[in-house]
Design a protein around this motif. Structure first.
Motif, PDB file in Angstrom:
ATOM      1  N   LEU A   1      30.132  36.701 -14.665  1.00 49.27           N
ATOM      2  CA  LEU A   1      28.721  37.004 -14.873  1.00 49.27           C
ATOM      3  C   LEU A   1      27.961  36.711 -13.589  1.00 49.27           C
ATOM      4  N   ILE A   2      27.190  37.695 -13.146  1.00 49.74           N
ATOM      5  CA  ILE A   2      26.278  37.493 -12.025  1.00 49.74           C
ATOM      6  C   ILE A   2      24.882  37.435 -12.631  1.00 49.74           C
ATOM      7  N   ALA A   3      24.261  36.268 -12.515  1.00 48.30           N
ATOM      8  CA  ALA A   3      22.950  36.031 -13.119  1.00 48.30           C
ATOM      9  C   ALA A   3      21.850  36.697 -12.295  1.00 48.30           C
ATOM     10  N   GLY A   4      20.670  36.759 -12.867  1.00 48.02           N
ATOM     11  CA  GLY A   4      19.538  37.405 -12.227  1.00 48.02           C
ATOM     12  C   GLY A   4      19.146  36.803 -10.898  1.00 48.02           C
ATOM     13  N   ASP A   5      19.501  35.546 -10.667  1.00 47.74           N
ATOM     14  CA  ASP A   5      19.204  34.908  -9.379  1.00 47.74           C
ATOM     15  C   ASP A   5      20.338  35.081  -8.376  1.00 47.74           C
TER      16      ASP A   5
ATOM     17  N   GLY B   1      14.401  42.579 -15.909  1.00 47.00           N
ATOM     18  CA  GLY B   1      15.161  43.408 -14.987  1.00 47.00           C
ATOM     19  C   GLY B   1      16.139  44.314 -15.709  1.00 47.00           C
ATOM     20  N   THR B   2      17.168  44.695 -14.980  1.00 44.67           N
ATOM     21  CA  THR B   2      18.199  45.615 -15.459  1.00 44.67           C
ATOM     22  C   THR B   2      19.508  44.851 -15.603  1.00 44.67           C
ATOM     23  N   TYR B   3      20.346  45.280 -16.556  1.00 49.23           N
ATOM     24  CA  TYR B   3      21.670  44.688 -16.665  1.00 49.23           C
ATOM     25  C   TYR B   3      22.713  45.766 -16.882  1.00 49.23           C
TER      26      TYR B   3
ATOM     27  N   LEU C   1      26.272  41.913 -15.135  1.00 53.51           N
ATOM     28  CA  LEU C   1      25.466  41.819 -13.922  1.00 53.51           C
ATOM     29  C   LEU C   1      24.010  41.935 -14.345  1.00 53.51           C
ATOM     30  N   TYR C   2      23.226  40.933 -13.977  1.00 54.31           N
ATOM     31  CA  TYR C   2      21.791  40.944 -14.264  1.00 54.31           C
ATOM     32  C   TYR C   2      21.040  40.996 -12.939  1.00 54.31           C
ATOM     33  N   VAL C   3      20.086  41.909 -12.840  1.00 54.60           N
ATOM     34  CA  VAL C   3      19.265  42.045 -11.643  1.00 54.60           C
ATOM     35  C   VAL C   3      17.823  41.753 -12.040  1.00 54.60           C
ATOM     36  N   THR C   4      17.253  40.712 -11.458  1.00 55.55           N
ATOM     37  CA  THR C   4      15.857  40.376 -11.720  1.00 55.55           C
ATOM     38  C   THR C   4      14.983  41.293 -10.880  1.00 55.55           C
TER      39      THR C   4
END
Length: 128
Positions: free
Chosen positions: A37-41, A101-103, A120-123
């Protein structure tokens, strides 16, 4: 018969509910043991235990309300065993504007059940 898209949507809805309930251990069955998991940060979480521990830490924050992920599309591979889900996410805390954001999530079917293989979360909005 339930379509893969409907099954994944139901599991996503249930994870949203469990996150709002703030019981991290109940999320474990939704993740592959080797989930990435890649978090928003931008931080990287490796393995279900690390993902569950991160949720648990956030759930102990008295200002944390919830994360809600809203799926916009889910595509299934030709074998019916993997899926790509994309959508929008919102994180809410008391006293601060929401972040969002988008995931993108990769799901795989294991013993008849869909589990998250990677996320993958993109803030895109830090709520400033």
């Amino acid at each position: 018969m339930t379509t893969p898209q409907d099954a994944i949507a139901a599991r996503r809805k249930l994870t949203n509910k469990l996150i709002a309930g703030k019981v991290a251990a109940r999320l474990a069955p939704f993740f592959d043991p080797k989930v990435v998991l890649i978090a928003g940060d931008g931080s990287l979480l490796m393995g279900a235990a690390e993902v569950i521990a991160a949720f648990d830490a956030q759930f102990r924050d008295p200002d944390f309300i919830a994360y809600v992920r809203t799926s916009e599309a889910t595509e299934i591979d030709s074998a019916g065993l993997r899926a790509a889900e994309r959508g929008r996410w919102v994180g809410a805390w008391k006293g601060t504007p929401d972040q969002s954001g988008t995931y993108l999530a990769t799901w795989k079917k294991v013993t008849g059940q869909w589990v998250i293989e990677s996320e993958l979360y993109v803030t895109l909005d830090r709520g400033r």
